[in-house]
Motif scaffolding. Structure first.
Motif, mmCIF file in Angstrom:
data_model
loop_
_atom_site.group_PDB
_atom_site.id
_atom_site.type_symbol
_atom_site.label_atom_id
_atom_site.label_comp_id
_atom_site.label_asym_id
_atom_site.label_seq_id
_atom_site.Cartn_x
_atom_site.Cartn_y
_atom_site.Cartn_z
ATOM 1 N N VAL A 204 22.939 -45.858 10.606
ATOM 2 C CA VAL A 204 23.483 -44.596 9.466
ATOM 3 C C VAL A 204 24.688 -45.575 9.281
ATOM 4 C CG1 VAL A 204 25.139 -42.597 9.730
ATOM 5 C CG2 VAL A 204 22.533 -42.397 10.234
ATOM 6 N N GLY A 205 24.883 -47.007 10.743
ATOM 7 C CA GLY A 205 25.691 -47.787 10.825
ATOM 8 C C GLY A 205 25.734 -48.817 10.053
ATOM 9 N N ILE A 206 24.481 -48.771 9.540
ATOM 10 C CA ILE A 206 24.845 -49.894 8.336
ATOM 11 C C ILE A 206 24.547 -49.140 7.585
ATOM 12 C CG2 ILE A 206 23.024 -51.238 7.534
ATOM 13 C CD1 ILE A 206 21.815 -51.501 10.798
ATOM 14 N N ALA A 207 24.402 -48.195 6.930
ATOM 15 C CA ALA A 207 24.565 -47.661 5.645
ATOM 16 C C ALA A 207 25.882 -47.186 5.630
ATOM 17 C CB ALA A 207 23.961 -46.120 5.816
ATOM 18 N N ARG A 208 26.554 -47.242 6.643
ATOM 19 C CA ARG A 208 28.621 -47.177 6.543
ATOM 20 C C ARG A 208 29.283 -47.710 5.902
ATOM 21 N NH1 ARG A 208 31.303 -44.703 11.925
ATOM 22 N NH2 ARG A 208 30.914 -47.055 12.402
ATOM 23 N N ALA A 209 28.209 -49.550 6.682
ATOM 24 C CA ALA A 209 28.624 -50.773 6.093
ATOM 25 C C ALA A 209 28.763 -50.831 4.895
ATOM 26 C CB ALA A 209 28.519 -51.525 7.354
ATOM 27 N N PHE A 210 26.826 -50.644 4.660
ATOM 28 C CA PHE A 210 27.337 -51.022 3.014
ATOM 29 C C PHE A 210 27.946 -50.304 2.106
ATOM 30 C CE2 PHE A 210 23.170 -53.726 4.908
ATOM 31 C CZ PHE A 210 23.424 -55.221 3.754
ATOM 32 N N ALA A 211 27.922 -48.790 2.399
ATOM 33 C CA ALA A 211 29.105 -48.120 1.090
ATOM 34 C C ALA A 211 29.823 -48.164 1.344
ATOM 35 C CB ALA A 211 28.494 -46.818 2.066
ATOM 36 N N MET A 212 30.784 -49.138 1.925
ATOM 37 C CA MET A 212 31.768 -49.200 1.372
ATOM 38 C C MET A 212 31.769 -50.768 0.975
ATOM 39 S SD MET A 212 33.258 -49.607 5.599
ATOM 40 C CE MET A 212 34.978 -50.334 4.942
ATOM 41 N N GLU A 213 30.321 -50.975 0.175
ATOM 42 C CA GLU A 213 30.618 -52.466 -0.979
ATOM 43 C C GLU A 213 31.449 -53.647 -0.076
ATOM 44 O OE1 GLU A 213 30.995 -50.710 -4.772
ATOM 45 O OE2 GLU A 213 29.554 -49.821 -4.832
ATOM 46 N N PRO A 214 31.414 -54.477 0.593
ATOM 47 C CA PRO A 214 31.715 -55.483 0.811
ATOM 48 C C PRO A 214 31.668 -56.748 0.944
ATOM 49 C CG PRO A 214 30.467 -54.755 2.265
ATOM 50 C CD PRO A 214 29.771 -53.495 1.627
ATOM 51 N N LYS A 215 32.297 -57.603 0.535
ATOM 52 C CA LYS A 215 31.728 -58.909 0.404
ATOM 53 C C LYS A 215 31.093 -59.558 0.897
ATOM 54 C CE LYS A 215 35.078 -59.654 -3.224
ATOM 55 N NZ LYS A 215 36.822 -60.172 -3.538
ATOM 56 N N ILE A 216 31.515 -59.487 1.995
ATOM 57 C CA ILE A 216 30.766 -59.705 3.593
ATOM 58 C C ILE A 216 30.670 -59.116 4.688
ATOM 59 C CG2 ILE A 216 30.741 -61.736 5.187
ATOM 60 C CD1 ILE A 216 33.783 -63.039 3.335
ATOM 61 N N LEU A 217 29.229 -58.954 5.043
ATOM 62 C CA LEU A 217 28.693 -57.341 6.717
ATOM 63 C C LEU A 217 28.428 -58.312 7.645
ATOM 64 C CD1 LEU A 217 27.868 -55.097 7.368
ATOM 65 C CD2 LEU A 217 25.423 -55.879 6.636
ATOM 66 N N LEU A 218 29.668 -58.468 8.195
ATOM 67 C CA LEU A 218 30.035 -58.214 9.692
ATOM 68 C C LEU A 218 29.222 -58.000 10.816
ATOM 69 C CD1 LEU A 218 33.274 -60.141 9.125
ATOM 70 C CD2 LEU A 218 31.676 -61.369 8.584
ATOM 71 N N MET A 219 27.644 -58.656 11.812
ATOM 72 C CA MET A 219 26.862 -57.624 12.534
ATOM 73 C C MET A 219 27.352 -58.607 14.436
ATOM 74 S SD MET A 219 24.027 -56.678 10.563
ATOM 75 C CE MET A 219 23.573 -55.225 10.803
ATOM 76 N N ASP A 220 27.479 -57.533 14.886
ATOM 77 C CA ASP A 220 27.506 -57.920 16.471
ATOM 78 C C ASP A 220 26.525 -57.838 17.424
ATOM 79 O OD1 ASP A 220 28.354 -59.343 19.052
ATOM 80 O OD2 ASP A 220 30.245 -58.551 18.524
#
Length: 265
Positions: free
Chosen positions: A149-165
């Motif tokens: 769900v956290g990954i879905a939330r991030a991709f739903a924002m259509e970011p130019k860059i996804l940062l994952m820690d």
């Protein structure tokens, strides 16, 4: 054809004031990241991996040097950069759907209607195979599902860059492998740019186009950068016996457990 540079880190350094004086976390970081590239940051604990990720996210600002994202100086967080932490950070009083919808509303709410916003949230959850859990609350699903769900939330924002820690660091081995494969599939669909902090050698090689190897801290910097020239899409079972995969893995292990350990000793 060469790809456009979307992140440019130039001479970045980061230090913190402590009771014992100034602590230098990072020094002289120079790094270009291209559009659609998957870059992993790897190194021993205390090497500044997360600090560098936070600088790119704009959560902290460098004490020296500069960071540019898509032609603009990074002066704080922005919707073009979404962050996924090891802790999924879901709001417990919202359903899975509502958690994703909240992020979608923040980014697209002023220019899109309610129906389109809901469709975005549903499509993102479907992409990570979580459509069955739209109305479930975080406490009702497993750790691996929460991270989906956290990954879905991030991709739903259509970011130019996804940062994952270290997004899969708290998960068991089988769930971790499943989500790594999931992320590979999502990358194929979206072509997003990803920067990921990891301490897992196999994960770095499986997912990355390049792996940035950090020297030991304090005053850590980039030691080496490894190009991972493995064709996509990638199949973990096939790669287990792939000569190039084995060579990349060996190069990482040599850096981490020979070059850096010797320096530390």
């Amino acid at each position: 054809m060469s790809r456009k540079t979307i992140v440019k880190v130039e001479g970045a350094g980061m230090s913190f004031d402590t009771k014992k004086g100034k602590f230098v976390a990072l020094r002289n970081i120079d790094l270009n990241i291209a559009e659609g590239e998957f870059v992993s940051l790897i190194g021993h604990s205390g090497c500044g991996k997360s600090t560098l990720l936070n600088l790119i996210a704009g959560l902290t600002l460098p004490t020296s040097g500069s960071l540019i994202c898509d032609g603009r100086e990074i002066a704080g967080p922005g919707p073009e950069r979404a962050v996924v932490f090891q802790n999924h950070s879901l709001l417990p009083w919202l359903t899975c759907f509502e958690n994703v919808l909240l992020a979608v509303e923040r980014v697209f709410g002023k220019k899109e209607g309610r129906g389109k916003l809901k469709a975005r949230a549903e499509a993102a959850l479907d992409m990570v195979h979580m459509s069955h859990a739209l109305q479930k609350y975080p406490h009702e699903i497993s750790g691996g599902m929460k991270q989906r769900v956290g990954i879905a939330r991030a991709f739903a924002m259509e970011p130019k860059i996804l940062l994952m820690d270290e997004p899969f660091g708290a998960l068991d081995a089988l769930t971790r492998a499943s989500l790594q494969d999931e992320l590979n599939g999502v990358m194929e669909k979206t072509g997003a740019t990803v920067v990921m902090v990891t301490h897992d050698v196999d994960e770095a090689v499986l997912l990355s186009d390049r792996i940035v190897m950090m020297t030991n801290g304090p005053a850590a910097t980039i030691g080496e950068i490894l190009d991972v020239k493995l064709a996509r899409p990638r199949d973990r079972l096939a790669l287990a016996h792939d000569r190039d995969f084995v060579d990349c893995r060996a190069a990482l292990l040599e850096f981490l457990y020979q070059k850096q350990v010797k320096k530390a000793a």
